[in-house]
Design a protein around this motif. Structure first.
Motif, PDB file in Angstrom:
ATOM      1  N   MET A  80       0.794  -1.227   0.148  1.00 30.36           N
ATOM      2  CA  MET A  80       0.034  -0.099   0.083  1.00 30.36           C
ATOM      3  C   MET A  80       0.795   1.302   0.169  1.00 30.36           C
ATOM      4  SD  MET A  80      -3.147  -1.122   2.413  1.00 30.36           S
ATOM      5  CE  MET A  80      -4.136   0.006   1.946  1.00 30.36           C
ATOM      6  N   ALA A  81       2.182   1.193   0.545  1.00 25.94           N
ATOM      7  CA  ALA A  81       2.682   2.512   0.936  1.00 25.94           C
ATOM      8  C   ALA A  81       3.912   2.973   0.218  1.00 25.94           C
ATOM      9  CB  ALA A  81       3.170   2.420   2.508  1.00 25.94           C
ATOM     10  N   ALA A  82       4.329   1.621  -0.679  1.00 26.41           N
ATOM     11  CA  ALA A  82       5.706   1.933  -1.323  1.00 26.41           C
ATOM     12  C   ALA A  82       5.341   2.282  -3.019  1.00 26.41           C
ATOM     13  CB  ALA A  82       6.187   0.756  -1.388  1.00 26.41           C
ATOM     14  N   GLY A  83       4.190   2.561  -3.297  1.00 25.18           N
ATOM     15  CA  GLY A  83       4.194   2.898  -4.815  1.00 25.18           C
ATOM     16  C   GLY A  83       4.306   1.858  -5.745  1.00 25.18           C
ATOM     17  N   ASN A  84       4.988   0.909  -5.386  1.00 26.48           N
ATOM     18  CA  ASN A  84       5.006  -0.572  -6.451  1.00 26.48           C
ATOM     19  C   ASN A  84       5.604  -0.299  -7.655  1.00 26.48           C
ATOM     20  OD1 ASN A  84       4.053  -2.081  -4.464  1.00 26.48           O
ATOM     21  ND2 ASN A  84       2.014  -1.571  -5.000  1.00 26.48           N
ATOM     22  N   ALA A  85       6.472   0.760  -8.149  1.00 28.79           N
ATOM     23  CA  ALA A  85       7.031   0.974  -9.221  1.00 28.79           C
ATOM     24  C   ALA A  85       8.536  -0.037  -9.258  1.00 28.79           C
ATOM     25  CB  ALA A  85       7.461   2.381  -9.622  1.00 28.79           C
ATOM     26  N   PRO A  86       8.514  -0.952 -10.037  1.00 29.84           N
ATOM     27  CA  PRO A  86       9.640  -1.931 -10.071  1.00 29.84           C
ATOM     28  C   PRO A  86      10.988  -1.100 -10.732  1.00 29.84           C
ATOM     29  CG  PRO A  86       8.152  -2.370 -11.898  1.00 29.84           C
ATOM     30  CD  PRO A  86       7.602  -1.402 -11.362  1.00 29.84           C
ATOM     31  N   LEU A  87      11.364  -0.133  -9.834  1.00 31.65           N
ATOM     32  CA  LEU A  87      12.494   0.489 -10.427  1.00 31.65           C
ATOM     33  C   LEU A  87      13.866  -0.055  -9.861  1.00 31.65           C
ATOM     34  CD1 LEU A  87      11.336   4.408 -10.096  1.00 31.65           C
ATOM     35  CD2 LEU A  87      11.997   3.132 -11.982  1.00 31.65           C
ATOM     36  N   PHE A  88      14.861  -0.264 -10.549  1.00 31.72           N
ATOM     37  CA  PHE A  88      16.091  -0.661 -10.192  1.00 31.72           C
ATOM     38  C   PHE A  88      17.146   0.873  -9.897  1.00 31.72           C
ATOM     39  CE2 PHE A  88      20.643  -2.197 -10.616  1.00 31.72           C
ATOM     40  CZ  PHE A  88      20.377  -3.124  -9.474  1.00 31.72           C
ATOM     41  N   SER A  89      16.782   1.142  -8.463  1.00 31.53           N
ATOM     42  CA  SER A  89      17.440   2.272  -8.149  1.00 31.53           C
ATOM     43  C   SER A  89      17.681   2.051  -6.527  1.00 31.53           C
ATOM     44  CB  SER A  89      16.786   3.548  -8.479  1.00 31.53           C
ATOM     45  OG  SER A  89      16.213   4.235  -7.275  1.00 31.53           O
ATOM     46  N   LEU A  90      18.917   2.765  -6.148  1.00 31.82           N
ATOM     47  CA  LEU A  90      19.221   2.861  -4.575  1.00 31.82           C
ATOM     48  C   LEU A  90      18.557   3.963  -4.082  1.00 31.82           C
ATOM     49  CD1 LEU A  90      23.072   2.094  -4.738  1.00 31.82           C
ATOM     50  CD2 LEU A  90      21.240   1.022  -3.375  1.00 31.82           C
ATOM     51  N   ASN A  91      17.921   5.074  -4.654  1.00 30.12           N
ATOM     52  CA  ASN A  91      17.304   6.153  -4.212  1.00 30.12           C
ATOM     53  C   ASN A  91      16.071   5.893  -3.383  1.00 30.12           C
ATOM     54  OD1 ASN A  91      16.404   8.675  -3.666  1.00 30.12           O
ATOM     55  ND2 ASN A  91      16.250   9.285  -5.844  1.00 30.12           N
ATOM     56  N   PRO A  92      16.211   6.155  -2.207  1.00 33.45           N
ATOM     57  CA  PRO A  92      15.215   5.668  -1.120  1.00 33.45           C
ATOM     58  C   PRO A  92      13.925   6.605  -1.494  1.00 33.45           C
ATOM     59  CG  PRO A  92      17.036   6.914   0.042  1.00 33.45           C
ATOM     60  CD  PRO A  92      17.417   6.764  -1.452  1.00 33.45           C
TER      61      PRO A  92
END
Lengths: 277, 308
Positions: free
Chosen positions: B234-246
């Motif tokens: 619910m809270a993480a947005g669920n975009a499967p991005l490969f990135s270290l940016n929190p």
């Protein structure tokens, strides 16, 4: 001793009541599937049960795919779907039940692009929408808006709306990886309503507190209204379906007939979708 | 008469005992069956030729895109592994100081009355359904954080991590408190007797003595965080991005299974891929829990083993 006897009979009574409930539930008509149709299905069920005491209708969501799977394995009587069945699913129905099942369009919907109300953009072409969702366009300035990043919201890939949008608006191209997939259309609407630079999509009925985008075509720009959706002028119109195994009969047929009657279709309008006829 | 009654009593007791034994065994069998089911559903990736046309083991590590519904499906696990790690780390960074601090306070400094109040209340936090935490993070916390810090994305790894932190604080607190309490009183008496202040005693004597147990608590919390689903869904947005940016949206392994299993065509490559993710998660949490358990056991023998 006496207390124990009372307890014994009480628990026995409880078990009997529960068993009765199960038996009753067995007689209920079950509707399962699309979250887009969930609200409408519930409204229909309420009204129909009021008019026909003794009939029990249970409505659950889960997604069009979930509903179709339930129809195939027999755990629902009617499947609500916001997309038509895939060939592989039709094949499974035919293998198990030796018929193709019935596809009944029960309402129409215009899949709407939502923007935040503060966003100055009010119309977009299908190509522009496609570029936003494939990740080719990433800044509002490329669409004539302010210099800010576009925050793209969408649905999970289990959603019928996800599949329909990909087919109708994106010509089967892939969604950008940076699209945030949210569980449910109301979550998308809520996110766009709170996010000044957000964009999302979903059923027209859910567009509360957000701006509906008009889609610019060669024939003019159209917002999803009763006329444009019915005439097909609005390019993202779709049918919403009920699926049944075989031909509807008995109680299910009565329910289907009522849903397609003027009275049932009136409910479609109040919920915010569009009538089939 | 009385003999008969006693015999009846014995019979009843052995029946009850047998029943309990069966339930215990059933629970263990259930765990094994679940494991074998997950294993069986993920094996076709390795052995079934038809499934392998869609998905092979190698494909999980090719590229950086998770795009299973596509004309050219891509099944790279990197973005979702990264997502799980990112959110878990943020949750730990947030939860560990709070939980350990609380545990240290309630075991070393709080009076008995206060302690009896703090412990149940913190443990009550564990009773909040994770979907409620997720909803709170989705609707309220996300906007709050965004307005304060001016982040581009409302739903991001930090938002989910903090909410997840709330979910694991009680677990870490509870176990860490047990570990600190297990330190014998004689340690404290010796330290205080040598002139150490209560703070010095707590931080330089009790905490180091209980360290294996406290690390076990942290690891246990980590296992919970890796496996937690609803909050991140619910809270993480669920975009499967490969990135270290929190501060970008992220998608975890658990959320991927939860979101996609409902629709997936039964027996397809995508279906087996989701079970493979499940198998990976199962293994990871199992190993983490095992280490955590071993550490806690080590602590107990360290503190009490010498007495024998």
């Amino acid at each position: 001793m006496k207390l124990k006897t009372i307890m014994f009979w009480a628990s026995l009574a409880l078990v009997v009541i529960m068993a009765c409930n199960f038996v009753m539930a067995g007689k209920a008509i079950t509707l399962k599937g699309s979250d887009t149709l969930l609200m409408l299905g519930q409204r229909w069920a309420e009204l129909y049960m009021q008019k026909n005491p003794g009939v029990v209708i249970q409505v659950t969501g889960g997604g069009s795919g979930v509903g179709i799977a339930a129809l195939i394995n027999g755990s629902t009587d009617i499947c609500q779907a916001s997309r038509s069945m895939k060939d592989s699913e039709r094949k499974k129905i035919r293998e198990r039940y030796f018929n193709l099942g019935s596809e009944i369009p029960v309402a129409k919907d215009g899949v709407t692009l939502y923007l935040n109300e503060k966003n100055q953009i009010s119309e977009l072409t299908l190509d522009q929408i496609k570029d936003v969702y494939t990740g080719k366009t990433t800044n509002w300035s490329q669409l004539g808006g302010p210099d800010a990043k576009i925050i793209v919201y969408g649905r999970e890939n289990s959603s019928g709306t996800y599949a329909f949008f990909r087919e109708a608006a994106m010509k089967n191209a892939d969604y950008t990886s940076s699209m945030q997939s949210l569980p449910g259309t109301s979550a998308v609407v809520n996110a766009v309503a709170k996010d000044k630079y957000g964009v999302g999509f979903g059923g027209a009925a859910y567009a509360k507190g957000v701006k509906e985008v008009a889609i610019k075509t060669a024939k003019g720009s159209f917002k999803p209204t009763a006329e444009t959706v019915k005439s097909g002028q609005y390019p993202l119109s779709r049918n919403l379906y009920w699926y049944v195994r075989g031909k509807p009969s008995g109680e299910i047929k009565k329910l289907v007939d009522w849903v397609l009657s003027p009275e049932g279709q009136e409910v479609v309008k109040t919920v915010g979708y569009f009538t089939v006829k | 008469m009385s003999l008969k009654k006693t015999r009846f009593k014995y019979l009843g007791e052995s029946l009850i005992e047998g029943n309990i034994k069966i339930t215990a065994i059933l629970a263990i069998i259930a765990v094994f069956l679940i494991f074998f089911f997950i294993l069986r559903e993920s094996l076709p990736i390795f052995f079934n030729g038809e499934v392998q046309q869609e998905i092979t083991f190698g494909k999980f590590f090719q590229g950086i895109q998770w795009q299973p519904v596509s004309d050219h499906p891509r099944f790279s696990l990197w973005p979702i592994i990264m997502g799980s790690l990112k959110v878990t780390m943020i949750a730990l960074v947030f939860a560990v100081p709070v939980a350990i601090g609380a545990a240290l306070y309630s075991s070393e400094f709080a009076g008995r009355r206060l302690k009896e109040f703090i412990k149940p209340v913190v443990e009550l936090l564990a009773g909040i359904p994770s979907v409620v935490l997720g909803f709170f993070a989705l609707i309220i916390m996300a906007s709050f954080l965004k307005n304060i810090f001016g982040w581009t994305y409302r739903l991001n790894a930090v938002n989910a991590g903090i909410a997840l932190g709330f979910a694991i604080i009680p677990a870490i607190y509870s176990l860490a408190e047990d570990a600190l309490n297990a330190v014998p009183k004689s340690f404290r008496e010796a330290a205080l007797g040598l002139g150490a202040t209560p703070w010095q005693t707590a931080v330089k004597v009790v905490l180091p003595a209980a360290l294996p147990g406290v690390s076990a608590a942290v690891l246990f919390g980590m296992g919970r965080a890796v496996g937690e689903t609803m909050v991140v869904l619910m809270a993480a947005g669920n975009a499967p991005l490969f990135s270290l940016n929190p501060l970008e949206s992220t998608r975890t392994m658990t959320a991927t299974i939860a979101a996609e299993l409902g629709e997936v065509v039964f027996g397809s490559g995508h279906y087996h891929a989701l079970f493979f993710i499940g198998l990976t998660l199962f293994t990871v949490t199992f190993v983490i829990n095992l280490i955590s358990w071993a550490l806690f056991d080590g602590l107990m023998s360290k503190l009490y083993g010498a007495k024998k």
